[in-house]
Motif scaffolding. Structure first.
Motif, PDB file in Angstrom:
ATOM      1  N   GLY A 519      18.403   2.153  13.802  1.00 10.18           N
ATOM      2  CA  GLY A 519      17.986   1.418  14.640  1.00 10.18           C
ATOM      3  C   GLY A 519      17.812   2.115  16.134  1.00 10.18           C
ATOM      4  N   PHE A 520      18.389   3.547  16.172  1.00 16.75           N
ATOM      5  CA  PHE A 520      18.428   4.173  17.225  1.00 16.75           C
ATOM      6  C   PHE A 520      17.323   4.449  17.697  1.00 16.75           C
ATOM      7  CE2 PHE A 520      22.829   4.957  16.731  1.00 16.75           C
ATOM      8  CZ  PHE A 520      23.570   4.739  17.881  1.00 16.75           C
ATOM      9  N   PRO A 521      16.564   4.596  18.980  1.00 13.57           N
ATOM     10  CA  PRO A 521      15.147   5.044  19.197  1.00 13.57           C
ATOM     11  C   PRO A 521      14.984   6.482  18.734  1.00 13.57           C
ATOM     12  CG  PRO A 521      16.381   4.777  21.207  1.00 13.57           C
ATOM     13  CD  PRO A 521      17.298   4.538  20.368  1.00 13.57           C
ATOM     14  N   MET A 522      15.853   7.329  18.625  1.00 19.69           N
ATOM     15  CA  MET A 522      15.711   8.635  18.148  1.00 19.69           C
ATOM     16  C   MET A 522      17.167   9.275  17.573  1.00 19.69           C
ATOM     17  SD  MET A 522      14.669  11.182  21.069  1.00 19.69           S
ATOM     18  CE  MET A 522      13.369  10.229  21.859  1.00 19.69           C
ATOM     19  N   GLY A 523      16.983  10.165  16.727  1.00 22.47           N
ATOM     20  CA  GLY A 523      18.158  10.782  16.386  1.00 22.47           C
ATOM     21  C   GLY A 523      18.756  11.987  17.088  1.00 22.47           C
ATOM     22  N   PRO A 524      19.769  12.513  16.903  1.00 24.99           N
ATOM     23  CA  PRO A 524      20.592  13.404  17.857  1.00 24.99           C
ATOM     24  C   PRO A 524      19.717  14.863  17.867  1.00 24.99           C
ATOM     25  CG  PRO A 524      22.149  13.130  15.949  1.00 24.99           C
ATOM     26  CD  PRO A 524      20.991  12.108  15.994  1.00 24.99           C
ATOM     27  N   PHE A 525      19.136  15.206  16.852  1.00 24.31           N
ATOM     28  CA  PHE A 525      18.374  16.578  16.882  1.00 24.31           C
ATOM     29  C   PHE A 525      17.117  16.161  17.742  1.00 24.31           C
ATOM     30  CE2 PHE A 525      21.483  16.747  13.659  1.00 24.31           C
ATOM     31  CZ  PHE A 525      22.145  17.605  14.000  1.00 24.31           C
ATOM     32  N   ALA A 526      16.560  15.162  17.261  1.00 23.79           N
ATOM     33  CA  ALA A 526      14.956  14.925  18.029  1.00 23.79           C
ATOM     34  C   ALA A 526      15.360  14.880  19.654  1.00 23.79           C
ATOM     35  CB  ALA A 526      14.280  13.478  17.435  1.00 23.79           C
TER      36      ALA A 526
END
Ligand code: CAA
Length: 695
Positions: A519-526
């Motif tokens: 559900g996060f808008p994007m992951g840590p690498f993006a």
């Protein structure tokens, strides 16, 4: 006047029966309110002198909805809402709902069962249940489209928007505007008019034209679903609201009500709504500080100074200009100042282009911003915020200047996200005036502010800062001084694990996908690609020791040059980079690790459980007041999906014992980074929730 019960009374004025409800703070439909309403309307109906019935509320608002505190409880006591609605709708004399403040959720659903609605211009109507992970469960989904039409109902119910009275009038949600401050008089006059004209008593249930107009046109719904898909991703409630309106269109009223009831119960008993209701109360509790009483005197804040006109300083300044407060920005030289102000102007102009501001608004706001290269010009400010780069010596110098220049009582704030505020405060002779105001980038957009209390910060300064954050429309949480405060401190172990996972065989896009699906808008690498991999990196000092060093050395700097962890096309769409994959595998091989298949479940738990663990450490150290404050921070500042409540709420949904067991396993497998927090162990040993432990 006759008291019906402790919250409702009835009086007859001429030939109008007035049922008055008074149940602070917001006249929510708790058991005694429903009972009072039913008995009040029944008595008014039976009263031979009354020819019409006006329903009106005392206090700040008309009924603001069902009583959310009753949800998930033992089941309804007192009269049912349906009984109240039937009594109103089936009354033999006109029933008029008189609306001020907000008629929301169940409140509007009650009003929709009156034959007519009158409101003051400042009133608002809406069905905001979607924001609690719900749908209007008292006939609202079937009645609203019958009044405002299918498209408007779809928009209102999936956004939860509070519709202003003038627009409500145009939509037919209300029948007449009363004069501001004279609602009762207006409603009584309207009641007389209805009786004199012998107007038929309108029952929304029987008016089918607008829903029939959409019958046989499924494309209306498909188009609408496509339009909200991005915003509604992961949420159940928007889709369930849409389905109810489909039912209103395709089924007879009584059947539509059954569909509504079934879908409502599904949402109500589900995890998403539990999380969203929790969040509703968490976002209200966060303002309450046990040792800073509500009546703590607040300092008047009418002018702001900001040192540093970079991205942060400029963004922060916009918040104040937006509410009409003058801001003076300080920079080292005119060129930096001009650049900073130009960026702010460009931001405002972009908003104007999108129709969110008028050209006049842009000029008014820019007119409130001034610049100077001399810190002496801050002398008359009520609050100053330092927003320069993270360097302790520089910050201490600025605070020594603040101390010298600013009038007694002015608030001296720092926007640091990393440095020790007690040390910064030591550069002044008034540490009681020093506080952290940690805005998040972009500061004009992000809703969260961490208000950081240092050792000597006074209650007045805390109370004023919290009130000011509210004034500029932010969500604020009071936190203590520690590395990264609460939000970034919890982020750190997640970042660490995300990087570790790469060395074990997961790829950046695997980690990102799992967190995106969570559900996060994007992951840590993006996210790193968006921010820029080279922030804080320098070619001269880079030793190729970390993956980031290696990528930057290869000129993979992120979205800005089209190459980071991902490759970016001209339209900014991303694809996994084979080059990066090879770099990661080489890097892992060099560190002596053989790649293995890492499951999605492991990725999620390795990233999220250490965050929860850190949350427990933060609570034990007293750096956050309560677990729900941590959740407010993560939902509002870091994109944690609100339908999962926040890390601490999620932990309890997963089960604290399960989290602990996994942490212990990870500790065995991967080392001490996973050593469980003693408070978590205590909670599990005692079988208590955070709340039960006093957090
Ligand atoms: N039930 C119980 N308590 C409520 C409540 C509700 N529906 N709405 C507000 N409260 C409480 C708040 O928790 C707060 O309590 P504390 O003072 O103890 O913190 C107090 O009332 C005041 O609320 P706010 O601080 O939010 O006051 P405000 O003036 O800023 O806003 C409001 C007022 C616009 C009504 C806002 O409170 C709000 O949006 N409330 C929720 C409205 C809502 O979602 N209604 C739908 C309920 S679900 C439903 O009705 C289902 C159905 O179909 C039957």
């Amino acid at each position: 006047m006759t008291a019906i019960n402790e919250v409702t009374d009835l009086r007859i004025e001429g030939d109008v029966a007035i049922v008055t409800l008074n149940s602070p703070p917001v006249n929510a439909l708790s058991a005694n309110v429903r009972t009072g309403l039913l008995e009040g309307v029944t008595a008014a109906e039976a009263n031979a002198d009354a020819r019409s019935i006006v329903l009106i509320c005392e206090g700040r608002t008309f009924i603001a909805g069902a009583d959310i505190t009753e949800f998930g409880g033992k089941g309804p006591a007192g009269a049912s809402l349906t009984d109240v609605q039937s009594a109103m709708q089936n009354a033999s004399k006109p029933v008029i709902a008189a609306i001020h403040g907000t008629a929301l959720g169940g409140g509007l659903e009650v009003a929709l069962c009156a034959h007519f609605r009158v409101a003051v211009p400042s009133a608002r109507c809406g069905l905001p249940e979607v924001n609690l992970g719900l749908l209007p469960g008292a006939g609202g989904t079937q009645r609203l489209p019958r009044i405002v039409g299918v498209e408007t109902a779809l928009e209102m119910m999936t956004s939860g928007r509070h519709v202003p009275a003038t627009e409500s009038l145009e939509l037919g949600l209300i029948d007449e505007l009363a004069e501001e401050g004279a609602l009762l008089e207006g409603a009584i006059a309207f009641a007389h008019k209805v009786v004199e004209e012998g107007r038929p008593l309108r029952k929304v249930d029987e008016s089918n034209e607008k829903v029939e107009a959409a019958r046989g046109k499924p494309e209306i719904f498909e188009k609408f679903r496509a339009g909200i898909a991005r915003k509604a991703r992961g949420f159940l409630a928007p889709e369930y609201n849409v389905r109810c309106i489909e039912a209103a269109v395709n089924e007879p009223f009584a059947e539509g009500l059954k569909t509504e009831g079934r879908l409502f119960m599904e949402l109500m008993t589900g995890e998403q709504s539990a999380a969203q209701r929790y969040s509703f109360f968490a976002e209200r509790e966060v303002w309450k500080i046990p040792d800073v009483p509500r009546d703590t005197p607040k300092l008047p804040i009418e002018s702001i100074g900001i040192v540093g006109a970079g991205t942060m300083g400029g963004g922060i300044a916009m918040n104040f200009a937006n509410i009409g407060l003058p801001v003076i920005l300080i920079e080292r030289d005119q060129a930096a100042l001009d650049k900073g102000l130009a960026v702010v102007r460009a931001n405002y102009e972009r908003s104007a282009k999108r129709g969110r501001l008028t050209a006049d608004d842009v000029e008014t706001r820019m007119g409130l911003l001034s610049g100077s290269t001399s810190i002496e010009d801050l002398a008359s400010c009520d609050l100053v915020i330092e927003a320069v780069f993270e360097n302790m010596a520089v910050k201490k110098e600025i605070f020594a200047d603040f101390d010298r220049v600013l009038k007694p009582g002015a608030i001296l704030a720092t926007n640091t996200s990393a440095l020790n505020i007690d040390e910064i405060a030591s550069a002044t002779k008034r540490p009681e005036s020093v506080i952290g105001l940690h805005f998040f980038s972009p500061a004009n957009v992000m809703r969260l502010v961490e208000v950081v209390r240092a050792d000597h910060t006074s209650n007045e300064v805390i109370a004023t800062s919290m009130a000011l954050a509210k004034r500029i429309g932010k969500m604020a949480a009071l936190v203590g001084v520690c590395r990264g405060f609460v939000g970034n401190r919890i982020l750190a172990p997640r970042q660490m694990q995300a990087n570790e996972l790469l060395l074990e065989g997961a790829m950046p896009w695997d980690v990102d996908r799992v967190l995106f699906d969570f559900g996060f808008p994007m992951g840590p690498f993006a996210m790193s690609d968006l921010a820029g991999l080279d922030i804080g990196w320098s070619k001269e000092t880079s030793k190729g020791e970390t993956l980031r060093d290696v990528l930057c050395e290869m000129d993979r700097r992120g979205q800005k040059n089209g190459r980071g962890f991902y490759d970016y096309a001209a339209d900014r769409s991303s694809s996994p980079s084979p080059e990066v994959e090879k770099v990661i595998l080489d890097f892992a091989a060099r560190s002596g690790k053989a790649p293995r298949k890492v499951s999605d479940e492991e990725i999620l738990e390795r990233c999220v459980f250490p965050m929860i663990n850190e949350g427990f450490k933060i609570l034990a150290e007293g750096k956050a007041i309560r677990a729900s404050d941590i959740d407010v921070i993560w939902v509002n500042g870091y994109g944690w999906p609100v339908y999962r409540g926040g890390p601490m709420f999620y932990a309890e949904q997963v089960g604290l014992a399960n989290v602990l067991e996994k942490l212990k396993q990870f500790e065995k497998d991967f080392g001490e980074a996973f050593a469980p927090a003693p408070l978590l162990e205590q909670a599990v040993a005692e079988g208590k929730s955070c709340r039960e432990l006093g957090f």
